[in-house]
Every structure is written in C-alpha cells, then in structure tokens.
Write an enzyme that holds these catalytic residues in place. Structure first.
Site, PDB file in Angstrom:
ATOM      1  N   HIS A  82      45.552  33.148  35.854  1.00  0.00           N
ATOM      2  CA  HIS A  82      45.067  32.743  34.531  1.00  0.00           C
ATOM      3  C   HIS A  82      46.236  32.622  33.573  1.00  0.00           C
ATOM      4  O   HIS A  82      47.312  33.183  33.783  1.00  0.00           O
ATOM      5  CB  HIS A  82      44.019  33.726  33.982  1.00  0.00           C
ATOM      6  CG  HIS A  82      44.612  34.928  33.320  1.00  0.00           C
ATOM      7  ND1 HIS A  82      44.962  34.945  31.986  1.00  0.00           N
ATOM      8  CD2 HIS A  82      44.942  36.141  33.813  1.00  0.00           C
ATOM      9  CE1 HIS A  82      45.468  36.132  31.701  1.00  0.00           C
ATOM     10  NE2 HIS A  82      45.467  36.872  32.786  1.00  0.00           N
ATOM     11  N   CYS A  83      45.990  31.861  32.514  1.00  0.00           N
ATOM     12  CA  CYS A  83      46.973  31.718  31.436  1.00  0.00           C
ATOM     13  C   CYS A  83      46.209  31.882  30.120  1.00  0.00           C
ATOM     14  O   CYS A  83      45.259  32.658  30.051  1.00  0.00           O
ATOM     15  CB  CYS A  83      47.694  30.374  31.534  1.00  0.00           C
ATOM     16  SG  CYS A  83      46.599  28.940  31.424  1.00  0.00           S
ATOM     17  N   GLN A  84      46.598  31.166  29.096  1.00  0.00           N
ATOM     18  CA  GLN A  84      45.911  31.284  27.809  1.00  0.00           C
ATOM     19  C   GLN A  84      44.631  30.448  27.780  1.00  0.00           C
ATOM     20  O   GLN A  84      43.598  30.931  27.353  1.00  0.00           O
ATOM     21  CB  GLN A  84      46.847  30.855  26.670  1.00  0.00           C
ATOM     22  CG  GLN A  84      46.286  31.071  25.278  1.00  0.00           C
ATOM     23  CD  GLN A  84      46.129  32.540  24.910  1.00  0.00           C
ATOM     24  OE1 GLN A  84      46.784  33.413  25.462  1.00  0.00           O
ATOM     25  NE2 GLN A  84      45.226  32.805  23.977  1.00  0.00           N
TER      26      GLN A  84
END
Length: 119
Positions: free
Chosen positions: A81-83
């Site tokens: 995941h990222c932002q």
C-alpha cells in the site's frame, strides 16, 4: 489473474490484522517521511523504488534489513500500500513479476485507512 484479484479492501485488511493472521505481510511503499506521519499497524516500510531489490534479497539479508521474515513467493497475504494506490499498484506488479503470485494492493491506501481508523 484479474485486476480485482490483486486488490484488497479496507474491511478485509482490517480483518486480517485483527485476527493476527499468520503469514500476513503489509508493506508500506511510501517514503520514510510519509510513514513518519502515520502507518498501518504492523506494516514495514520498503519505498516503492526499492521493492524489487528488497524482494530479491536472500531471506537472511531481508530479515536483517527489515526485521521481519521474508515472505514466501506463495505467501497468501502479501499486501502493498501507499497513500492513495498508484505506488502500491506498481509495487504489487513488481512483486507479481518476481513470482509473488498472491501479492495484492490495498488500493485505497493509507489515506482511507487513516480516515476510517479515526472514526
């Protein structure tokens, strides 16, 4: 594998975390500066531009560098995941290309996690 098979929802990820699911590895591919502002509990930080080299490490080197066991190529719960989803998608595609056949992306990212976890 269909695109939808490579994405995990907030509800499903939260359930895996709450149940203490064995073999769950959550990899946060944001920058260390972003992670310093908040993270998903239990996640490890491997910035997106280093995912390929990190997943190419031997198990002992991976463990020494990141403090967790290197996920197996057939790990049932390998979540990136990222932002907001884009970098997580890139990292998921990288993992899939390296043979991590069940890698998936929490596409709504930390932005959604922070919003829902604060309620």
């Amino acid at each position: 594998m269909a695109e939808s098979d490579k994405v995990i929802s907030y509800t499903d990820l939260q359930a895996l975390l709450q149940n203490g699911t064995p073999d769950l590895t959550v990899i946060d591919v944001r920058t260390p500066e972003e992670v310093a502002k908040g993270k998903i509990p239990g996640s490890i930080n491997i910035p997106v531009d280093t995912v390929q080299s990190a997943l190419s490490l031997d198990p002992a080197s991976f463990s020494a560098k990141y403090g967790v066991e290197k996920p197996a190529k057939d790990a049932p719960h390998l979540v990136f995941h990222c932002q907001m989803g884009r970098r997580g998608h890139i990292a998921t595609e990288t993992a899939l290309s390296l043979g991590y056949s069940r890698a998936c992306n929490y596409a709504s990212g930390f932005k959604e996690w922070a919003e829902k976890a604060s309620k």
